[in-house]
Motif scaffolding. Structure first.
Motif, short mmCIF file in Angstrom:
data_model
loop_
_atom_site.label_atom_id
_atom_site.label_comp_id
_atom_site.label_asym_id
_atom_site.label_seq_id
_atom_site.Cartn_x
_atom_site.Cartn_y
_atom_site.Cartn_z
N SER A 56 2.51 0.06 -4.46
CA SER A 56 1.94 0.03 -5.81
C SER A 56 0.91 1.15 -5.93
CB SER A 56 1.28 -1.32 -6.08
OG SER A 56 0.13 -1.47 -5.25
N GLY A 57 0.49 1.43 -7.14
CA GLY A 57 -0.53 2.45 -7.35
C GLY A 57 -1.84 2.09 -6.69
N ARG A 58 -2.19 0.82 -6.73
CA ARG A 58 -3.43 0.39 -6.09
C ARG A 58 -3.37 0.55 -4.58
NH1 ARG A 58 -7.52 -4.16 -7.36
NH2 ARG A 58 -8.56 -4.33 -5.36
N THR A 59 -2.21 0.22 -4.00
CA THR A 59 -2.04 0.37 -2.55
C THR A 59 -2.14 1.84 -2.16
OG1 THR A 59 -0.66 -1.60 -2.46
CG2 THR A 59 -0.52 -0.08 -0.60
N LEU A 60 -1.51 2.71 -2.94
CA LEU A 60 -1.62 4.15 -2.65
C LEU A 60 -3.07 4.61 -2.75
CD1 LEU A 60 1.50 5.61 -4.47
CD2 LEU A 60 1.11 5.45 -2.02
N THR A 61 -3.80 4.14 -3.75
CA THR A 61 -5.21 4.51 -3.90
C THR A 61 -6.02 4.04 -2.70
OG1 THR A 61 -4.99 4.36 -6.31
CG2 THR A 61 -7.22 4.27 -5.41
N GLU A 62 -5.75 2.83 -2.22
CA GLU A 62 -6.46 2.31 -1.06
C GLU A 62 -6.08 3.07 0.21
OE1 GLU A 62 -5.53 -1.83 -1.11
OE2 GLU A 62 -6.97 -2.25 -2.72
N MET A 63 -4.82 3.45 0.35
CA MET A 63 -4.39 4.23 1.51
C MET A 63 -5.05 5.61 1.52
SD MET A 63 -0.37 3.16 1.59
CE MET A 63 0.12 3.90 3.13
N ILE A 64 -5.24 6.19 0.34
CA ILE A 64 -5.93 7.47 0.24
C ILE A 64 -7.40 7.29 0.61
CG2 ILE A 64 -6.78 9.17 -1.44
CD1 ILE A 64 -4.02 8.93 -2.81
N ALA A 65 -8.03 6.23 0.13
CA ALA A 65 -9.43 5.98 0.44
C ALA A 65 -9.65 5.77 1.94
CB ALA A 65 -9.93 4.77 -0.34
N ARG A 66 -8.68 5.14 2.60
CA ARG A 66 -8.77 4.92 4.06
C ARG A 66 -8.25 6.11 4.85
NH1 ARG A 66 -6.57 -0.41 2.58
NH2 ARG A 66 -4.57 0.43 3.22
N ARG A 67 -7.79 7.15 4.14
CA ARG A 67 -7.25 8.37 4.74
C ARG A 67 -6.08 8.09 5.68
NH1 ARG A 67 -12.11 9.13 3.06
NH2 ARG A 67 -12.99 11.11 2.49
N TYR A 118 -1.03 6.24 -9.27
CA TYR A 118 -0.28 5.29 -10.09
C TYR A 118 1.01 5.91 -10.62
CZ TYR A 118 -3.90 1.74 -9.92
OH TYR A 118 -4.76 0.77 -9.48
N GLU A 119 1.04 7.24 -10.77
CA GLU A 119 2.27 7.91 -11.17
C GLU A 119 3.24 8.02 -10.00
OE1 GLU A 119 0.21 10.81 -14.52
OE2 GLU A 119 0.55 11.56 -12.50
N ALA A 120 2.70 8.26 -8.81
CA ALA A 120 3.54 8.40 -7.62
C ALA A 120 4.15 7.08 -7.19
CB ALA A 120 2.71 8.98 -6.48
N ALA A 121 3.56 5.97 -7.58
CA ALA A 121 4.04 4.65 -7.16
C ALA A 121 5.47 4.39 -7.61
CB ALA A 121 3.12 3.57 -7.70
N ARG A 122 5.89 5.04 -8.66
CA ARG A 122 7.25 4.86 -9.18
C ARG A 122 8.30 5.24 -8.13
NH1 ARG A 122 9.10 8.89 -13.82
NH2 ARG A 122 8.25 7.47 -15.34
N TRP A 123 7.99 6.23 -7.27
CA TRP A 123 8.95 6.72 -6.29
C TRP A 123 8.68 6.23 -4.87
CZ3 TRP A 123 7.16 10.23 -10.12
CH2 TRP A 123 8.13 10.58 -11.06
N THR A 124 7.67 5.42 -4.67
CA THR A 124 7.34 4.95 -3.33
C THR A 124 7.51 3.44 -3.24
OG1 THR A 124 5.00 4.56 -3.82
CG2 THR A 124 5.60 6.78 -3.10
N PRO A 125 7.53 2.90 -2.02
CA PRO A 125 7.62 1.45 -1.90
C PRO A 125 6.26 0.76 -2.06
CG PRO A 125 7.72 2.47 0.27
CD PRO A 125 7.69 3.58 -0.75
#
Length: 93
Positions: free
Chosen positions: A43-54, A34-41
């Protein structure tokens, strides 16, 4: 009888005054999704889901997942679309 309702909602903890990922101190800093989402295209939730799906690189410490500044910069570069460059026209022979 109905189930009791939750009295609080869980908000992700976002730290203040974080270094930017492209700075020397930010390249090795560990950001929560959720902190990294500020610099990426994403959202924090999308980043969390992308990490979960590796789907993206991340750091796992046995409990939490983090992104380093270098991984954030690489992620942004990976999803950056460059404008189409026209090839020079052939000279008439």
């Amino acid at each position: 009888m109905t189930a009791p309702r939750a009295t609080t909602t869980r908000k992700p903890k976002i730290r203040e005054d974080l270094p930017a990922p492209q700075t020397p101190e930010g390249l090795l800093f560990h950001y929560r999704p959720y902190e990294a989402a500020r610099w990426t295209p994403f959202s924090g939730r999308t980043l969390t889901e992308m990490i979960a799906r590796r789907e993206i690189d991340y750091v796992f410490n046995g409990r939490d997942s983090y992104l380093t500044g270098a991984q954030i910069v690489a992620l942004v570069e990976r999803f950056t679309r460059r404008p189409f460059e026209k090839t020079p026209a052939r000279a008439a022979a």
